[in-house]
Design a protein around this motif. Structure first.
Motif, short mmCIF file in Angstrom:
data_model
loop_
_atom_site.label_atom_id
_atom_site.label_comp_id
_atom_site.label_asym_id
_atom_site.label_seq_id
_atom_site.Cartn_x
_atom_site.Cartn_y
_atom_site.Cartn_z
N SER A 101 0.82 -1.22 0.00
CA SER A 101 0.00 0.00 0.00
C SER A 101 0.85 1.26 0.00
N LYS A 102 2.05 1.22 0.57
CA LYS A 102 2.91 2.39 0.60
C LYS A 102 3.37 2.77 -0.80
N ILE A 103 3.73 1.76 -1.60
CA ILE A 103 4.15 2.03 -2.98
C ILE A 103 3.00 2.63 -3.77
N THR A 104 1.79 2.09 -3.59
CA THR A 104 0.62 2.62 -4.28
C THR A 104 0.36 4.06 -3.88
N LEU A 105 0.42 4.36 -2.58
CA LEU A 105 0.21 5.72 -2.11
C LEU A 105 1.24 6.67 -2.70
#
Length: 245
Positions: A101-105
């Motif tokens: 989720s951090k990469i997507t954010l």
């Protein structure tokens, strides 16, 4: 795809003929001692090897590094295991729809700051948000990548949350300390601490705990309130963990 820049070239990702692995090939023109061209040196590198390099050599536990293609946002490498290749379909994950989720954010944040020329915002300056710091740099600018098809090197670092807050590492978002906890530091990675015995705090987002008043005590940690001493007992000072008889 691309062209030699500073005598270097990187291919687009492809499937290896014998291994079936997704890989790329860096190539460099070779010259002899007097400057005569003698050939080209090249190597096959799998995307998993690149990711393992980031995992083992570059990334700290508080940072995420990843490399993605400029136009498609397809992943080239990541310092988080399992975020580059979909092992079921043997295809590249994208940054803006990633298992992490951090990469997507980060990808969405970079896309929101882009101008008309780029799919993503770039720069040597930090892009500050409410939840993280993201830095995006064209790999082409530093590693001889062809400028018409650059890769993007992205760093994600934790935010310096204000006192009374700590970083939610899953959401990359600063959140208030819960009741019974406090934080008096704004340094990166600071965590909310439990109130010690003899102190309490009922509000969230506290920067300090309040000592129990005379006639009140708590022997627990992370207390949201001190308890009144029972009849026949008392406390000699404020901040007492126990009532005396």
């Amino acid at each position: 795809r691309g062209a030699f820049v500073n005598d270097s070239k990187w291919s687009a990702p492809y499937t290896g003929f014998t291994s079936g692995a997704t890989m790329i090939s860096p190539a460099k023109r070779l010259f002899d001692g007097v400057g005569n061209f003698v050939g080209i040196g090249a190597a096959d590198v799998t995307l998993n090897q690149l990711s393992n390099f980031l995992i083992n050599e570059l990334a700290s536990t508080e940072m995420i590094l990843f490399v993605m293609e400029q136009g498609s946002s397809k992943m080239i490498a990541a310092s988080v295991d399992g975020c580059t290749l979909n092992q079921t379909t043997v295809t590249q994950f994208t940054a803006d729809d990633n298992p992490n989720s951090k990469i997507t954010l980060a990808a969405k944040e970079l896309a929101s700051g882009a101008d008309d020329r780029d799919a993503y915002a770039f720069g040597d300056v930090w892009i500050s948000t409410d939840y993280n710091f993201v830095r995006a740099v064209r790999v082409a600018e530093y590693h001889g990548m062809p400028l018409d098809s650059p890769w993007i090197f992205v760093e994600i670092q934790p935010a310096n949350c204000d006192a009374g807050y700590e970083l939610n590492t899953e959401k990359l978002q600063c959140e208030k300390c819960s009741s019974g906890y406090f934080s008096n530091s704004s340094e990166a990675g600071s965590k909310c601490q439990r109130c010690e015995p003899g102190k309490s705090i009922s509000d969230s987002g506290a920067t300090a705990c309040t000592p129990c008043a005379l006639g009140y005590a708590t022997n627990a940690t992370a207390s949201v309130a001190c308890s009144v001493c029972q009849q026949g007992t008392f406390t000699k000072t404020t901040g007492s963990p126990l009532c005396d008889s």
